[in-house]
Design a protein around this motif. Sequence first.
Motif, short mmCIF file in Angstrom:
data_model
loop_
_atom_site.label_atom_id
_atom_site.label_comp_id
_atom_site.label_asym_id
_atom_site.label_seq_id
_atom_site.Cartn_x
_atom_site.Cartn_y
_atom_site.Cartn_z
N ALA A 1 -7.17 3.88 -9.88
CA ALA A 1 -7.15 2.52 -9.33
C ALA A 1 -8.55 1.91 -9.34
O ALA A 1 -8.71 0.71 -9.57
CB ALA A 1 -6.60 2.55 -7.91
N GLN B 1 0.83 -1.21 0.00
CA GLN B 1 0.00 0.00 0.00
C GLN B 1 0.86 1.25 0.00
O GLN B 1 0.60 2.21 -0.74
CB GLN B 1 -0.92 0.02 1.23
CG GLN B 1 -2.13 -0.87 1.14
CD GLN B 1 -3.07 -0.61 2.29
OE1 GLN B 1 -4.12 -0.04 2.12
NE2 GLN B 1 -2.68 -1.03 3.48
N ARG C 1 -7.48 -7.27 5.04
CA ARG C 1 -8.13 -6.01 4.67
C ARG C 1 -8.86 -5.40 5.87
O ARG C 1 -8.81 -4.18 6.09
CB ARG C 1 -9.11 -6.26 3.52
CG ARG C 1 -9.71 -4.99 2.94
CD ARG C 1 -10.71 -5.30 1.83
NE ARG C 1 -11.13 -4.10 1.14
CZ ARG C 1 -12.04 -3.25 1.59
NH1 ARG C 1 -12.63 -3.47 2.75
NH2 ARG C 1 -12.36 -2.18 0.89
N TYR D 1 -2.41 1.70 -3.88
CA TYR D 1 -3.57 0.82 -3.86
C TYR D 1 -3.12 -0.61 -4.16
O TYR D 1 -2.12 -0.83 -4.83
CB TYR D 1 -4.61 1.25 -4.89
CG TYR D 1 -5.21 2.61 -4.61
CD1 TYR D 1 -6.36 2.73 -3.84
CD2 TYR D 1 -4.62 3.77 -5.12
CE1 TYR D 1 -6.90 3.98 -3.57
CE2 TYR D 1 -5.15 5.02 -4.85
CZ TYR D 1 -6.29 5.12 -4.07
OH TYR D 1 -6.82 6.35 -3.79
N SER E 1 -8.48 -0.77 5.67
CA SER E 1 -8.07 -0.03 4.49
C SER E 1 -9.17 0.00 3.43
O SER E 1 -9.84 -1.00 3.16
CB SER E 1 -6.82 -0.68 3.88
OG SER E 1 -6.46 -0.04 2.68
N ASP E 2 -9.35 1.18 2.84
CA ASP E 2 -10.25 1.31 1.70
C ASP E 2 -9.43 1.38 0.41
O ASP E 2 -9.92 1.80 -0.63
CB ASP E 2 -11.14 2.55 1.84
CG ASP E 2 -10.34 3.84 1.97
OD1 ASP E 2 -9.08 3.77 1.99
OD2 ASP E 2 -10.96 4.92 2.06
N ARG E 3 -8.16 0.93 0.49
CA ARG E 3 -7.29 0.94 -0.68
C ARG E 3 -6.92 -0.47 -1.13
O ARG E 3 -5.99 -0.66 -1.89
CB ARG E 3 -6.02 1.74 -0.37
CG ARG E 3 -6.28 3.23 -0.15
CD ARG E 3 -4.97 3.98 0.04
NE ARG E 3 -4.31 3.59 1.29
CZ ARG E 3 -3.00 3.69 1.49
NH1 ARG E 3 -2.21 4.11 0.51
NH2 ARG E 3 -2.46 3.34 2.64
N MET F 1 -14.37 6.50 -4.77
CA MET F 1 -13.53 5.97 -5.84
C MET F 1 -14.24 6.04 -7.18
O MET F 1 -15.46 5.87 -7.26
CB MET F 1 -13.14 4.52 -5.55
CG MET F 1 -12.20 4.35 -4.37
SD MET F 1 -10.54 4.98 -4.70
CE MET F 1 -9.96 3.78 -5.89
N PHE G 1 -13.54 -1.52 -4.29
CA PHE G 1 -12.79 -1.24 -3.07
C PHE G 1 -13.65 -1.29 -1.81
O PHE G 1 -13.21 -1.80 -0.79
CB PHE G 1 -12.08 0.11 -3.19
CG PHE G 1 -10.85 0.06 -4.03
CD1 PHE G 1 -9.61 -0.23 -3.48
CD2 PHE G 1 -10.92 0.26 -5.40
CE1 PHE G 1 -8.47 -0.32 -4.27
CE2 PHE G 1 -9.79 0.19 -6.20
CZ PHE G 1 -8.56 -0.11 -5.63
#
Length: 286
Positions: A103, A40, A66, A45, A71-73, A250, A259
């Motif tokens: 991404a 990351q 996750r 991402y 994380s939202d990536r 996003m 995501f």
Amino acid sequence: MTRADLVLPPTDQQTPTAVALKAPDEQPLEDALAETQVLQEQFGYVVVVYPATLDTAFVRRLHTVRAILESDRIALIESELPPLGLAVLVRQLRQLSVCDFSAGVVAASARLLAHYIHAGALLNSVARLDHVPVSLKSHAKSWVPGSQFGVVAGSHPQLVKIGGEDRLAGPDYATHLTVARGQLQSDWVTGTLAPAWGVRGVHETALPEDSGRWWGTQKLIEFAAHLSDISVIHQLVSSVRRERCHWCGMELIGDRCCFCAAPLARENQNRAAGVPTGRTPNASPP
């Protein structure tokens, strides 16, 4: 990726490689967390593409990492493609990752591009084939010595007996063919199928380790017809309307954010109906 043998060689000097994540029995959770965090920080991402047949414990590990990282990536994308087709898809996403796409669009392109991959195999038997519908008649024929079958998986599965009148329907646009040979000796894929489908190039690679299990036999030759030119892939993805996720912000194409998994806002769903909405690729690069 979840297996190193699904990382195909790059098509050019610009295509980056991919990282193969380790299974839970090969790597402690603490190490998996540290590795993902480094990815990351290095790339911004992380897009993880994994097969629908992946071991449950491995899938659980991916979601655990996750969740703990909050994380939202990190995008987790499941695919129904057979092993070689999945490897081709991952390479296409690697190609897109260096283009002018966000991404969110790169991750969401996995669903679109999968529809333009004709993934199949030449098999000596369909007796243990579970991922494509097989008739009782085909099952019976598979016991005849010397029988061979051409199979295409996906949303429109096909199965024909080689030597009969039926033919596998191929793409109606220009493609390249990637071929991986198992324990079956035949030139049907490169000598008959490739000319019939009008492919513009044939590339051979090693057979993925999971291919035999996916297709139900080690006596096979796996193949995947796919878009190869990055300009054509770029044109296809660019032709799809982009939206903004109402939850995480996003950019995306399609009807769901890869995501945060939020569906497209109700007022935009009609515009995204019928995904994939990309135009059929041109026969020649623009």
